[in-house]
Design an enzyme around this catalytic site. Structure first.
Site, PDB file in Angstrom:
ATOM      1  N   GLY A 164       9.189 -69.596 -10.501  1.00 41.26           N
ATOM      2  CA  GLY A 164       9.347 -70.990 -10.940  1.00 41.26           C
ATOM      3  C   GLY A 164      10.749 -71.438 -10.597  1.00 41.26           C
ATOM      4  O   GLY A 164      11.723 -70.830 -11.058  1.00 41.26           O
ATOM      5  N   ASN A 216      14.090 -69.947 -12.308  1.00 38.26           N
ATOM      6  CA  ASN A 216      15.022 -69.134 -11.518  1.00 38.26           C
ATOM      7  C   ASN A 216      16.463 -69.619 -11.744  1.00 38.26           C
ATOM      8  O   ASN A 216      17.384 -68.817 -11.944  1.00 38.26           O
ATOM      9  CB  ASN A 216      14.710 -69.229 -10.018  1.00 38.26           C
ATOM     10  CG  ASN A 216      13.316 -68.716  -9.676  1.00 38.26           C
ATOM     11  OD1 ASN A 216      12.749 -67.915 -10.410  1.00 38.26           O
ATOM     12  ND2 ASN A 216      12.761 -69.180  -8.563  1.00 38.26           N
ATOM     13  N   LYS A 244      21.632 -77.933   2.198  1.00 32.18           N
ATOM     14  CA  LYS A 244      21.438 -76.504   2.497  1.00 32.18           C
ATOM     15  C   LYS A 244      20.952 -76.327   3.932  1.00 32.18           C
ATOM     16  O   LYS A 244      20.020 -76.996   4.355  1.00 32.18           O
ATOM     17  CB  LYS A 244      20.406 -75.910   1.525  1.00 32.18           C
ATOM     18  CG  LYS A 244      20.873 -75.917   0.080  1.00 32.18           C
ATOM     19  CD  LYS A 244      19.732 -75.638  -0.882  1.00 32.18           C
ATOM     20  CE  LYS A 244      18.940 -76.887  -1.155  1.00 32.18           C
ATOM     21  NZ  LYS A 244      17.867 -76.688  -2.146  1.00 32.18           N
ATOM     22  N   GLY A 254      20.138 -73.175   5.414  1.00 37.12           N
ATOM     23  CA  GLY A 254      19.672 -71.806   5.645  1.00 37.12           C
ATOM     24  C   GLY A 254      20.852 -70.872   5.895  1.00 37.12           C
ATOM     25  O   GLY A 254      21.931 -71.059   5.314  1.00 37.12           O
ATOM     26  N   GLY A 313      17.254 -71.345  -2.275  1.00 37.53           N
ATOM     27  CA  GLY A 313      17.694 -72.673  -2.708  1.00 37.53           C
ATOM     28  C   GLY A 313      18.011 -72.699  -4.202  1.00 37.53           C
ATOM     29  O   GLY A 313      18.939 -73.388  -4.635  1.00 37.53           O
ATOM     30  N   ASP A 314      17.254 -71.942  -4.987  1.00 38.69           N
ATOM     31  CA  ASP A 314      17.530 -71.893  -6.432  1.00 38.69           C
ATOM     32  C   ASP A 314      18.855 -71.171  -6.689  1.00 38.69           C
ATOM     33  O   ASP A 314      19.641 -71.571  -7.546  1.00 38.69           O
ATOM     34  CB  ASP A 314      16.392 -71.174  -7.176  1.00 38.69           C
ATOM     35  CG  ASP A 314      15.053 -71.856  -6.954  1.00 38.69           C
ATOM     36  OD1 ASP A 314      15.041 -73.069  -6.717  1.00 38.69           O
ATOM     37  OD2 ASP A 314      14.022 -71.154  -6.992  1.00 38.69           O
ATOM     38  N   ASP A 340      11.998 -63.662  -7.044  1.00 34.64           N
ATOM     39  CA  ASP A 340      12.677 -64.956  -6.929  1.00 34.64           C
ATOM     40  C   ASP A 340      13.869 -65.055  -7.877  1.00 34.64           C
ATOM     41  O   ASP A 340      14.612 -66.027  -7.847  1.00 34.64           O
ATOM     42  CB  ASP A 340      11.701 -66.109  -7.247  1.00 34.64           C
ATOM     43  CG  ASP A 340      10.579 -66.207  -6.228  1.00 34.64           C
ATOM     44  OD1 ASP A 340      10.574 -65.410  -5.268  1.00 34.64           O
ATOM     45  OD2 ASP A 340       9.698 -67.088  -6.394  1.00 34.64           O
TER      46      ASP A 340
HETATM   47  N1  ATP Z   1      19.118 -65.680   5.800  1.00 35.65           N
HETATM   48  C1  ATP Z   1      20.132 -66.064   5.024  1.00 35.65           C
HETATM   49  N2  ATP Z   1      21.297 -65.409   5.058  1.00 35.65           N
HETATM   50  C2  ATP Z   1      22.338 -65.769   4.292  1.00 35.65           C
HETATM   51  N3  ATP Z   1      22.309 -66.835   3.458  1.00 35.65           N
HETATM   52  C3  ATP Z   1      21.180 -67.543   3.378  1.00 35.65           C
HETATM   53  C4  ATP Z   1      20.032 -67.204   4.151  1.00 35.65           C
HETATM   54  N4  ATP Z   1      19.046 -68.095   3.854  1.00 35.65           N
HETATM   55  C5  ATP Z   1      19.564 -68.934   2.945  1.00 35.65           C
HETATM   56  N5  ATP Z   1      20.850 -68.622   2.652  1.00 35.65           N
HETATM   57  C6  ATP Z   1      21.743 -69.298   1.706  1.00 35.65           C
HETATM   58  O1  ATP Z   1      20.958 -69.930   0.712  1.00 35.65           O
HETATM   59  C7  ATP Z   1      21.116 -71.359   0.785  1.00 35.65           C
HETATM   60  C8  ATP Z   1      19.790 -72.023   0.512  1.00 35.65           C
HETATM   61  O2  ATP Z   1      18.844 -71.603   1.484  1.00 35.65           O
HETATM   62  P1  ATP Z   1      17.888 -72.628   2.232  1.00 35.65           P
HETATM   63  O3  ATP Z   1      18.704 -73.521   3.100  1.00 35.65           O
HETATM   64  O4  ATP Z   1      16.836 -71.814   2.877  1.00 35.65           O
HETATM   65  O5  ATP Z   1      17.365 -73.488   1.008  1.00 35.65           O
HETATM   66  P2  ATP Z   1      15.915 -73.960   0.619  1.00 35.65           P
HETATM   67  O6  ATP Z   1      15.235 -74.458   1.849  1.00 35.65           O
HETATM   68  O7  ATP Z   1      16.066 -74.871  -0.532  1.00 35.65           O
HETATM   69  O8  ATP Z   1      15.287 -72.566   0.155  1.00 35.65           O
HETATM   70  P3  ATP Z   1      13.981 -72.188  -0.693  1.00 35.65           P
HETATM   71  O9  ATP Z   1      13.177 -71.346   0.231  1.00 35.65           O
HETATM   72  O10 ATP Z   1      14.486 -71.422  -1.852  1.00 35.65           O
HETATM   73  O11 ATP Z   1      13.309 -73.488  -1.077  1.00 35.65           O
HETATM   74  C9  ATP Z   1      21.683 -71.650   2.169  1.00 35.65           C
HETATM   75  O12 ATP Z   1      22.410 -72.873   2.172  1.00 35.65           O
HETATM   76  C10 ATP Z   1      22.543 -70.407   2.385  1.00 35.65           C
HETATM   77  O13 ATP Z   1      23.774 -70.556   1.727  1.00 35.65           O
HETATM   78  O1  KDG Z   2       6.680 -72.506  -5.637  1.00 39.58           O
HETATM   79  C1  KDG Z   2       6.896 -72.940  -6.744  1.00 39.58           C
HETATM   80  O2  KDG Z   2       6.443 -74.017  -7.120  1.00 39.58           O
HETATM   81  C2  KDG Z   2       7.728 -72.163  -7.643  1.00 39.58           C
HETATM   82  O3  KDG Z   2       8.313 -72.760  -8.498  1.00 39.58           O
HETATM   83  C3  KDG Z   2       7.863 -70.669  -7.439  1.00 39.58           C
HETATM   84  C4  KDG Z   2       9.122 -70.153  -6.793  1.00 39.58           C
HETATM   85  O4  KDG Z   2       9.809 -69.305  -7.688  1.00 39.58           O
HETATM   86  C5  KDG Z   2      10.004 -71.242  -6.233  1.00 39.58           C
HETATM   87  O5  KDG Z   2       9.284 -71.810  -5.182  1.00 39.58           O
HETATM   88  C6  KDG Z   2      11.294 -70.792  -5.685  1.00 39.58           C
HETATM   89  O6  KDG Z   2      12.071 -71.931  -5.337  1.00 39.58           O
END
Ligand code: ATP
Ligand code: KDG
Length: 316
Positions: A34, A38, A225, A227, A257-258, A294
């Site tokens: 969640g 998280n 963000k 990645g 992202g969390d 997570d």
């Molecule tokens: N492969 C990686 N290696 C190192 N740091 C990472 C990596 N992936 C993500 N991060 C870190 O985590 C932050 C958030 O990741 P990302 O940009 O994928 O966010 P998101 O798309 O919101 O992710 P989520 O999958 O949780 O929804 C990035 O800005 C970076 O600082």
């Molecule tokens: O996917 C969802 O809706 C969730 O809340 C579960 C995961 O823990 C969440 O995606 C991580 O950001």
């Protein structure tokens, strides 16, 4: 009294032990998931007091979640729902890219969260309300509850942080998702979009353009963000890109992202300069991709300092 209020749907998550399509996997590990929960766990591990509001079914999954939250010493405001079950999800195991997630959450107890539930959340002394776009996707009553909680926070001058957390499969239409998520973001002080979310929500994956879009709609700070590349910050202190911290081994990308949100919110609570907030957020995001859970890898203060000392960063 808590520093931070969070609200949303916690779920039991069954993570595949072996690679392959979910229907063929035989063994799963049971964990908690969640987006909002998280972030609650991450903030608590760093020593901030947190209240998490939700609705749980009177079933073993609800009891499991309640026990987990108690173990993490998170204050809770739980409404129990005898009519609806607690939601759960399956997540597969991949060696590359994002895992597949399948939800069993339609008509879940949390999807029945309502304005009455959030009206009861005590906000005295609270400094941050963290919201994601997920509750607004779950049902009309949850959407109204999201708006009401943000309004209550704004009336009291509480800082509202918002992560779009787009979940297209949960929305009635792409149009409704874009309109509602952008509206909720326009009510926040700090917005945390990803570049892929920017593409969907405002038509560009350029971090500077995404940040300018949300700043133009009222956000005081936007952190985009990117990645593994890190993140882009647009704040009253100026605009800057801060490089990510390479992860030793990427096990599961969900939850980065969390982790990032935990870094930004805790940094804001501790009055850190922007560069240190982002370095901390990048570090926690980097830690998150190295574990399949997570939230179980979310660091304590000592673990965070040790990770930054070992892998880079340096501004803590
Ligand atoms: N492969 C990686 N290696 C190192 N740091 C990472 C990596 N992936 C993500 N991060 C870190 O985590 C932050 C958030 O990741 P990302 O940009 O994928 O966010 P998101 O798309 O919101 O992710 P989520 O999958 O949780 O929804 C990035 O800005 C970076 O600082
Ligand atoms: O996917 C969802 O809706 C969730 O809340 C579960 C995961 O823990 C969440 O995606 C991580 O950001």
């Amino acid at each position: 009294m808590s520093d931070v209020i969070l609200f949303g749907e916690p779920m039991v998550m069954f993570v595949a032990e072996t690679e392959g399509p979910l229907d063929e996997v035989e063994n799963f590990t049971k964990l908690l998931a969640g987006a909002d929960v998280n972030v609650a766990i991450g903030l608590k591990r760093l020593g901030h007091s947190v209240t998490y509001a939700t609705r749980l079914g009177r079933d073993p999954f609800g009891t499991y979640i309640e026990k987990k939250l108690r173990k993490e010493q998170i204050h809770t405001q739980i409404t129990y729902d005898a009519e609806h079950f607690t939601g759960y999800q399956l997540k597969n195991k991949v060696s590359e890219g994002d895992p597949e997630v399948f939800y069993f959450r339609r008509n879940s107890a949390a999807s029945h969260l309502s304005e009455a539930d959030v009206e009861a959340i005590p906000l005295d002394g609270v400094r941050v309300l963290h919201m994601t776009g997920i509750p607004a996707a779950l049902s009309g009553s949850c959407r109204n509850a999201s708006y009401r909680l943000i309004e209550r926070a704004r009336e009291r001058g509480i800082c509202v942080t918002f992560d779009p957390n787009l979940r297209p499969t949960l929305w009635e239409s792409r149009h409704a998702m874009i309109r509602t998520v952008n509206h909720l973001a326009s009510m926040a002080d700090i917005v945390l979009p990803g570049t892929a979310e920017g593409e969907i929500l405002m038509g560009s994956s350029d971090p500077a353009e995404i940040a300018a879009f949300y700043r133009g709609r009222g956000a005081r700070m936007v952190f985009v963000k990117e990645g593994p590349k890190g993140a882009y910050a647009d704040t009253p202190e100026g605009c800057t890109h801060i490089a990510g911290i390479p992860a030793e081994q990427v096990v599961d990308t969900v939850g980065a992202g969390d982790g990032f949100a935990v870094g930004i919110i805790s940094g804001w609570l501790e009055h850190l300069p922007v560069a240190q907030m982002v370095e901390r957020a990048n570090a926690i995001g980097s830690i998150q991709v190295t574990v399949k859970s997570d939230n179980e890898g979310l660091p304590t203060r000592e673990e965070l300092a040790a990770y930054i000392a070992k892998r880079g960063g340096g501004a803590q």
